[in-house]
Every structure is written in structure tokens, then in C-alpha cells.
Design a protein around this motif. Structure first.
Motif, short mmCIF file in Angstrom:
data_model
loop_
_atom_site.label_atom_id
_atom_site.label_comp_id
_atom_site.label_asym_id
_atom_site.label_seq_id
_atom_site.Cartn_x
_atom_site.Cartn_y
_atom_site.Cartn_z
N VAL A 99 18.75 -28.69 48.06
CA VAL A 99 18.67 -27.25 47.78
C VAL A 99 19.45 -26.51 48.86
O VAL A 99 19.06 -26.51 50.03
CB VAL A 99 17.20 -26.77 47.74
CG1 VAL A 99 17.16 -25.25 47.52
CG2 VAL A 99 16.43 -27.49 46.65
N ASN A 102 18.06 -20.77 47.50
CA ASN A 102 17.03 -20.44 46.51
C ASN A 102 17.20 -18.97 46.16
O ASN A 102 17.03 -18.10 47.01
CB ASN A 102 15.63 -20.70 47.06
CG ASN A 102 14.55 -20.55 46.00
OD1 ASN A 102 14.67 -19.73 45.08
ND2 ASN A 102 13.49 -21.34 46.11
N VAL A 107 18.31 -22.22 41.72
CA VAL A 107 18.67 -22.78 43.02
C VAL A 107 20.07 -23.36 42.94
O VAL A 107 20.50 -23.88 41.90
CB VAL A 107 17.67 -23.87 43.47
CG1 VAL A 107 16.35 -23.28 43.89
CG2 VAL A 107 17.47 -24.93 42.39
#
Length: 299
Positions: A99, A102, A107
Motif C-alpha cells: 500500500v 490510502n 488505495v
């Protein structure tokens, strides 16, 4: 005073018996009435408790569903989503994604490993991301191979800004709309805290295809493409095996640079991907409790 005759005495006795029977009859109904009232009270209490329970359960499920639909993924966490050949023999395994951002309902993901080795463009010439062969490959062959129908529905179509080379001013060409893409020179520079975080190992499958790896380093990092142009449009920017953003770039027809796909994943449902852990700066992962129903991390 009237005298009481036997007949009157008998009538008086009968009336007394009848009154006694009426009282007894009423007394016989009393326990029944009390029982009915008790039962009605119990039924009312049960109905109320059931209503409260259902309301509480509904709120709990709604809250749980909301959490599942909008997991609070943090930068550096990894999830598994899709499948791609990774072993030397071509065995497919879940793709691990880091990730990188976010953004609430979506994401930005970047593959943890270099998954393949490809030329940026098969022909050597003046090329931009928009017309490159690697863009076509990512959004067609890779996209079709790596994701099933349900997974494809969760991948956002992203507006890709193709900026000029930051040092040489080489034109990045037109902006594009893509499902899968490569990071830009600017993104590679700003989304990582240092060069160590940019170092990416290659899968056995990518190694077999000839991706350039620094065998002399402990990390054994691989070179990987960026979508931005290099010092001219015959080159494309890359990240080298030591994690440095190399703005001069590699020749676009070179076949030993690796591919780290990126994409935007919509978080409307979490049951298509699973939580894999948190990537440390040394590339290792911390294990996290795993929820088999939601496939998300348990707090």
C-alpha cells in the motif's frame, strides 16, 4: 315477625349453597386469570428483548460491514490480490502488493516484487508511455492473466499524469487512462522514504526471464522500469538495483529491466484480497492475526 316454616328454611339453605358455589366458581377462575397475565407479561418481555437484540445485531453487522468495506489500510502494509507466475517453473502464486497511498475509498498498490522482465518498447525509437509496448502489455496480457472477473471489477481506471523528465525536460507525452501502470519518476522519488525502500527483489520467474539483478549485493535488488522518459525519448527512467531513481534511463528496447505493476484498488469490498502484513525497511514482513471471514487484519 314471620315464623320460619320448614319450606322457607329449605329455600334459605338452597340460596346459601348457590352463593357458596358462585364464590367457589369465581375462586376457580382466579388462578387461570393470574396465569394468563403472567404469560402475557413474559411474552411482552420476550418480544421487547428480541426487538432490542435484533436492533443491536443489525447495528453491529452494519458497523462490521462498514469496517470490511472501508478497511483502514496503512502505508507499508501488504495485501494479496490476483495471481501471477512466480516460481521458476511458472507456478502461479498470489501477488503481494504494498500500500503506497490510502485515498479513502481506494488505495494505490505497487507490487512488492519485480514480477517480469520486459522491454519498455520492442522497437528502439522515439516513444512515450502512451504508445509504449509495456503499457499495452500491462493493460492487456498482464491484466487478463493476473486477475479474474471479480478482481477486475475492483481495479479503478486511473487518470495517469505523464510529466516531463525532471532533469532533462524530455516530454512525457499525453496523459492516459489505465487500469495498470508503472510509477512515474516523481512518484518513485516521493512515495519512498529512501533508496533502501525502493530496492525490489525479483521473483524466480522474473530472474529466469533475465531481469538484471545485483548479485554482489546482500539485497540482490533488481532494476525496474518507471513510465517517465529518460534523458531523451529513446530512453525511459528506471530504478536501479541499489534503489536509486535513475533519470537518465535505460534504452527502451532493453529487455533486462523488470516490471513492478501499480494500480488503484477500490475498497467497496474486501473479500477479494487478503491482508499479508507490514513491510519493514529490510523487506521482511511482520505477521498479523488473520480473520478468515473478512480476510482482513484483526485488531
Amino acid at each position: 315477625k314471620d315464623s320460619i316454616t320448614p319450606e322457607k328454611e329449605g329455600q334459605s339453605g338452597n340460596r346459601a349453597k348457590e352463593e357458596t358455589k358462585k364464590v367457589q366458581k369465581k375462586n376457580n377462575y382466579f388462578p387461570l386469570i393470574v396465569g394468563i397475565l403472567i404469560l402475557l407479561g413474559i411474552a411482552g418481555t420476550f418480544a421487547y428483548n428480541k426487538s432490542v437484540f435484533e436492533e443491536t445485531t443489525s447495528k453491529s453487522e452494519s458497523s462490521s460491514q462498514k469496517k470490511d468495506n472501508n478497511p483502514d489500510y496503512k502505508i507499508g502494509e501488504t495485501i494479496e490480490f490476483g495471481n501471477y507466475p512466480q516460481d521458476k517453473d511458472g507456478t502461479e502464486k498470489p501477488i503481494e502488493w504494498i500500500v503506497m497511498k490510502n485515498e479513502g475509498n481506494q488505495v494505490l498498490l505497487l507490487s512488492k516484487y519485480v514480477l517480469d522482465a520486459k522491454s519498455y518498447n520492442e522497437g528502439w525509437g522515439d516513444v512515450t508511455w502512451e504508445i509504449s509496448d509495456i503499457r499495452q502489455w500491462l493493460n492487456n496480457e498482464f491484466y487478463t492473466t493476473a486477475f479474474n472477473k471479480a478482481e477486475k471489477a475492483k481495479i479503478q481506471t486511473s487518470l495517469i499524469k505523464n510529466e516531463d523528465n525532471s532533469e532533462y525536460g524530455t516530454s512525457g507525452g499525453n496523459d492516459t487512462e489505465d487500469k495498470v501502470f508503472l510509477l512515474s519518476e516523481k512518484e518513485a522519488d516521493t512515495l519512498f522514504s529512501d533508496e533502501e525502500e525502493r530496492i525490489a527483489k525479483a521473483t524466480e520467474y522474473a530472474e529466469k526471464l533475465g531481469v538484471d539483478i545485483n548479485e554482489n549485493s546482500e539485497e540482490k535488488g533488481a532494476w525496474w522500469w518507471l513510465r517517465s522518459p529518460g534523458d531523451d525519448r529513446y530512453c525511459a527512467a528506471v530504478v536501479n538495483s541499489d534503489g536509486w531513481v535513475y533519470g537518465d534511463g535505460s534504452r527502451v528496447n532493453g529487455s533486462d529491466d523488470g516490471v513492478r505493476p501499480a494500480l488503484h484498488l477500490h475498497l467497496s469490498s474486501s473479500n477479494l484480497f487478503s491482508y499479508a502484513g507490514i513491510v519493514s525497511s529490510d523487506g521482511t514482513e511482520n505477521e498479523v492475526p488473520y480473520n478468515t471471514r473478512t480476510r482482513l487484519v484483526q485488531n
